[in-house]
Design a protein around this motif. Structure first.
Motif, PDB file in Angstrom:
ATOM      1  N   GLU A   1      21.529 -26.443 -12.462  1.00 39.70           N
ATOM      2  CA  GLU A   1      20.267 -25.815 -12.060  1.00 39.70           C
ATOM      3  C   GLU A   1      20.073 -26.034 -10.569  1.00 39.70           C
ATOM      4  O   GLU A   1      20.318 -27.139 -10.064  1.00 39.70           O
ATOM      5  N   ALA A   2      19.629 -25.000  -9.872  1.00 39.26           N
ATOM      6  CA  ALA A   2      19.397 -25.083  -8.430  1.00 39.26           C
ATOM      7  C   ALA A   2      17.942 -25.422  -8.144  1.00 39.26           C
ATOM      8  O   ALA A   2      17.032 -24.973  -8.853  1.00 39.26           O
ATOM      9  N   TYR A   3      17.739 -26.222  -7.080  1.00 44.30           N
ATOM     10  CA  TYR A   3      16.404 -26.602  -6.615  1.00 44.30           C
ATOM     11  C   TYR A   3      16.363 -26.448  -5.103  1.00 44.30           C
ATOM     12  O   TYR A   3      17.145 -27.058  -4.390  1.00 44.30           O
ATOM     13  N   ASP A   4      15.437 -25.615  -4.640  1.00 42.75           N
ATOM     14  CA  ASP A   4      15.286 -25.256  -3.231  1.00 42.75           C
ATOM     15  C   ASP A   4      14.097 -26.024  -2.643  1.00 42.75           C
ATOM     16  O   ASP A   4      13.134 -26.318  -3.356  1.00 42.75           O
ATOM     17  N   HIS A   5      14.131 -26.288  -1.357  1.00 44.34           N
ATOM     18  CA  HIS A   5      13.062 -27.049  -0.699  1.00 44.34           C
ATOM     19  C   HIS A   5      11.702 -26.337  -0.752  1.00 44.34           C
ATOM     20  O   HIS A   5      10.669 -26.989  -0.625  1.00 44.34           O
ATOM     21  N   GLU A   6      11.694 -25.032  -0.964  1.00 46.17           N
ATOM     22  CA  GLU A   6      10.432 -24.290  -1.071  1.00 46.17           C
ATOM     23  C   GLU A   6      10.025 -24.057  -2.525  1.00 46.17           C
ATOM     24  O   GLU A   6       9.051 -23.354  -2.799  1.00 46.17           O
ATOM     25  N   ASP A   7      10.726 -24.666  -3.432  1.00 48.93           N
ATOM     26  CA  ASP A   7      10.527 -24.529  -4.869  1.00 48.93           C
ATOM     27  C   ASP A   7       9.571 -25.621  -5.349  1.00 48.93           C
ATOM     28  O   ASP A   7       9.868 -26.800  -5.213  1.00 48.93           O
ATOM     29  N   PRO A   8       8.403 -25.263  -5.899  1.00 45.08           N
ATOM     30  CA  PRO A   8       7.449 -26.285  -6.323  1.00 45.08           C
ATOM     31  C   PRO A   8       7.960 -27.197  -7.445  1.00 45.08           C
ATOM     32  O   PRO A   8       7.380 -28.252  -7.682  1.00 45.08           O
TER      33      PRO A   8
ATOM     34  N   TRP B   1      19.094 -41.362 -15.985  1.00 43.45           N
ATOM     35  CA  TRP B   1      19.569 -41.033 -14.648  1.00 43.45           C
ATOM     36  C   TRP B   1      19.976 -39.566 -14.616  1.00 43.45           C
ATOM     37  O   TRP B   1      20.480 -39.047 -15.609  1.00 43.45           O
ATOM     38  N   CYS B   2      19.759 -38.910 -13.492  1.00 43.55           N
ATOM     39  CA  CYS B   2      20.156 -37.518 -13.293  1.00 43.55           C
ATOM     40  C   CYS B   2      20.909 -37.419 -11.969  1.00 43.55           C
ATOM     41  O   CYS B   2      20.507 -38.034 -10.979  1.00 43.55           O
ATOM     42  N   LEU B   3      21.984 -36.619 -11.970  1.00 45.38           N
ATOM     43  CA  LEU B   3      22.844 -36.468 -10.801  1.00 45.38           C
ATOM     44  C   LEU B   3      22.710 -35.066 -10.225  1.00 45.38           C
ATOM     45  O   LEU B   3      22.882 -34.073 -10.940  1.00 45.38           O
ATOM     46  N   ASN B   4      22.407 -35.011  -8.938  1.00 48.16           N
ATOM     47  CA  ASN B   4      22.324 -33.758  -8.183  1.00 48.16           C
ATOM     48  C   ASN B   4      23.353 -33.793  -7.059  1.00 48.16           C
ATOM     49  O   ASN B   4      23.642 -34.862  -6.515  1.00 48.16           O
ATOM     50  N   LEU B   5      23.846 -32.629  -6.691  1.00 50.28           N
ATOM     51  CA  LEU B   5      24.732 -32.497  -5.548  1.00 50.28           C
ATOM     52  C   LEU B   5      23.921 -31.881  -4.410  1.00 50.28           C
ATOM     53  O   LEU B   5      23.388 -30.775  -4.554  1.00 50.28           O
ATOM     54  N   VAL B   6      23.792 -32.590  -3.304  1.00 50.27           N
ATOM     55  CA  VAL B   6      23.032 -32.122  -2.149  1.00 50.27           C
ATOM     56  C   VAL B   6      23.841 -31.045  -1.445  1.00 50.27           C
ATOM     57  O   VAL B   6      25.040 -31.213  -1.219  1.00 50.27           O
ATOM     58  N   CYS B   7      23.185 -29.929  -1.101  1.00 51.19           N
ATOM     59  CA  CYS B   7      23.968 -28.785  -0.629  1.00 51.19           C
ATOM     60  C   CYS B   7      23.388 -28.056   0.572  1.00 51.19           C
ATOM     61  O   CYS B   7      23.671 -26.882   0.771  1.00 51.19           O
ATOM     62  N   GLU B   8      22.610 -28.734   1.393  1.00 48.18           N
ATOM     63  CA  GLU B   8      22.053 -28.061   2.567  1.00 48.18           C
ATOM     64  C   GLU B   8      22.102 -29.010   3.751  1.00 48.18           C
ATOM     65  O   GLU B   8      22.319 -30.205   3.591  1.00 48.18           O
ATOM     66  N   GLU B   9      21.878 -28.469   4.923  1.00 49.94           N
ATOM     67  CA  GLU B   9      21.929 -29.267   6.143  1.00 49.94           C
ATOM     68  C   GLU B   9      20.912 -30.405   6.106  1.00 49.94           C
ATOM     69  O   GLU B   9      19.945 -30.376   5.327  1.00 49.94           O
TER      70      GLU B   9
ATOM     71  N   ALA C   1      19.312 -28.964  -3.597  1.00 53.71           N
ATOM     72  CA  ALA C   1      20.297 -29.675  -4.403  1.00 53.71           C
ATOM     73  C   ALA C   1      20.520 -28.931  -5.710  1.00 53.71           C
ATOM     74  O   ALA C   1      19.724 -28.080  -6.108  1.00 53.71           O
ATOM     75  N   VAL C   2      21.614 -29.287  -6.364  1.00 53.53           N
ATOM     76  CA  VAL C   2      21.968 -28.701  -7.649  1.00 53.53           C
ATOM     77  C   VAL C   2      22.056 -29.819  -8.675  1.00 53.53           C
ATOM     78  O   VAL C   2      22.834 -30.771  -8.513  1.00 53.53           O
ATOM     79  N   LEU C   3      21.231 -29.714  -9.726  1.00 54.02           N
ATOM     80  CA  LEU C   3      21.244 -30.680 -10.819  1.00 54.02           C
ATOM     81  C   LEU C   3      22.397 -30.360 -11.755  1.00 54.02           C
ATOM     82  O   LEU C   3      22.541 -29.221 -12.206  1.00 54.02           O
ATOM     83  N   LEU C   4      23.220 -31.363 -12.059  1.00 57.45           N
ATOM     84  CA  LEU C   4      24.285 -31.180 -13.042  1.00 57.45           C
ATOM     85  C   LEU C   4      23.687 -31.398 -14.427  1.00 57.45           C
ATOM     86  O   LEU C   4      23.201 -32.481 -14.736  1.00 57.45           O
ATOM     87  N   ARG C   5      23.718 -30.358 -15.255  1.00 50.86           N
ATOM     88  CA  ARG C   5      23.121 -30.430 -16.590  1.00 50.86           C
ATOM     89  C   ARG C   5      24.143 -30.687 -17.683  1.00 50.86           C
ATOM     90  O   ARG C   5      23.797 -31.267 -18.706  1.00 50.86           O
ATOM     91  N   ALA C   6      25.390 -30.232 -17.514  1.00 49.27           N
ATOM     92  CA  ALA C   6      26.367 -30.433 -18.594  1.00 49.27           C
ATOM     93  C   ALA C   6      27.791 -30.310 -18.073  1.00 49.27           C
ATOM     94  O   ALA C   6      28.072 -29.535 -17.154  1.00 49.27           O
ATOM     95  N   LEU C   7      28.669 -31.083 -18.703  1.00 50.99           N
ATOM     96  CA  LEU C   7      30.110 -31.032 -18.450  1.00 50.99           C
ATOM     97  C   LEU C   7      30.829 -30.810 -19.769  1.00 50.99           C
ATOM     98  O   LEU C   7      30.361 -31.248 -20.826  1.00 50.99           O
ATOM     99  N   GLU C   8      31.986 -30.195 -19.690  1.00 46.78           N
ATOM    100  CA  GLU C   8      32.933 -30.194 -20.804  1.00 46.78           C
ATOM    101  C   GLU C   8      33.834 -31.396 -20.562  1.00 46.78           C
ATOM    102  O   GLU C   8      34.610 -31.418 -19.608  1.00 46.78           O
ATOM    103  N   PRO C   9      33.720 -32.448 -21.384  1.00 42.49           N
ATOM    104  CA  PRO C   9      34.496 -33.667 -21.139  1.00 42.49           C
ATOM    105  C   PRO C   9      36.001 -33.402 -21.242  1.00 42.49           C
ATOM    106  O   PRO C   9      36.451 -32.792 -22.201  1.00 42.49           O
ATOM    107  N   THR C  10      36.742 -33.850 -20.229  1.00 41.45           N
ATOM    108  CA  THR C  10      38.194 -33.648 -20.239  1.00 41.45           C
ATOM    109  C   THR C  10      38.978 -34.917 -19.918  1.00 41.45           C
ATOM    110  O   THR C  10      40.138 -35.009 -20.273  1.00 41.45           O
TER     111      THR C  10
END
Length: 167
Positions: free
Chosen positions: A21-28, A60-68, A74-83
Motif C-alpha cells: 500500500e502506498a502512503y503519500d505525504h499529502e495523504d491524511p 510491527w509494520c515495515l515500510n520502504l521509504v521512497c522519496e527524497e 513510503a510503501v507499506l509491505l502487506r504480504a509476501l509469498e514465503p520462499t
C-alpha cells in the motif's frame, strides 16, 4: 506497483512481495501527514530505508521509504509469498500453514523477525536484501485496508491471483 514480484530478504529469510500500500505525504492516512515526529522520522528519508512502526501497540509494520529527504512517502509491505527460510518463519509464527506466514503486515514482520531495531536501516545492505523480479507479474490495484481516512484512494497493489494476500 514496481515492488510486486520483487524478493525481500531479512537475514536470508523472506519471499516475493505480493501486496503493498502506498502512503503519500499529502495523504491524511499517512503517518507523515502531520509532520515529523520521533516515531515517523525514518519516513522522511533518505529513500531506500526502512520505516518500522508498531500498529495498535501490538504488531510491527515495515515500510520502504521512497522519496527524497524531507518528503514522507513510503510503501507499506502487506504480504509476501514465503520462499526462503520457511522453517524459521514457522518457528517465529508458531504455525505451519505457509499461506498465513506473511499474509498481513504484522504477520510479515513477525515471520521475518522485523522490529524497531531495523527502523531507518538501508534496504540495500544487511540485514536487508532486495532481489529483482525473475518474471513479469500482473498487478491490480484497489482501495487500501484498515484505514479511516482517504479510503477512496486506489493505492493498494497486489499480484493478481496470489493466494498469499492479506485479505
Amino acid at each position: 506497483p514496481e515492488l510486486i514480484g520483487v524478493t525481500l530478504l531479512v537475514d536470508g529469510v523472506g519471499g516475493r512481495i505480493v501486496e503493498v500500500e502506498a502512503y503519500d505525504h499529502e495523504d491524511p492516512a499517512s503517518h507523515g501527514f502531520r509532520g515529523r515526529t520521533e516515531r515517523n522520522a525514518s519516513m522522511f528519508g533518505p529513500p531506500g530505508r526502512a520505516y518500522v512502526y508498531r500498529s495498535y501497540g501490538i504488531h510491527w509494520c515495515l515500510n520502504l521509504v521512497c522519496e527524497e529527504v524531507g518528503v514522507a512517502n513510503a510503501v507499506l509491505l502487506r504480504a509476501l509469498e514465503p520462499t526462503r527460510g520457511l522453517e524459521q518463519m514457522r518457528a517465529r509464527r508458531g504455525l505451519e500453514d505457509e499461506r498465513l506466514l506473511c499474509s498481513g503486515p504484522g504477520r510479515l514482520c513477525q515471520a521475518l523477525g522485523v522490529t524497531r531495531e531495523q527502523d531507518g536501516l538501508a534496504l540495500d545492505r544487511p540485514p536487508f536484501e532486495l532481489l529483482a523480479r525473475d518474471s513479469p507479474v500482473e498487478v491490480v490495484n484497489g482501495p487500501r485496508i484498515g484505514i479511516t481516512r482517504a479510503v477512496d484512494l486506489p493505492w493498494r497493489y497486489v499480484e493478481s491471483g496470489s493466494r498469499f494476500l492479506s485479505r
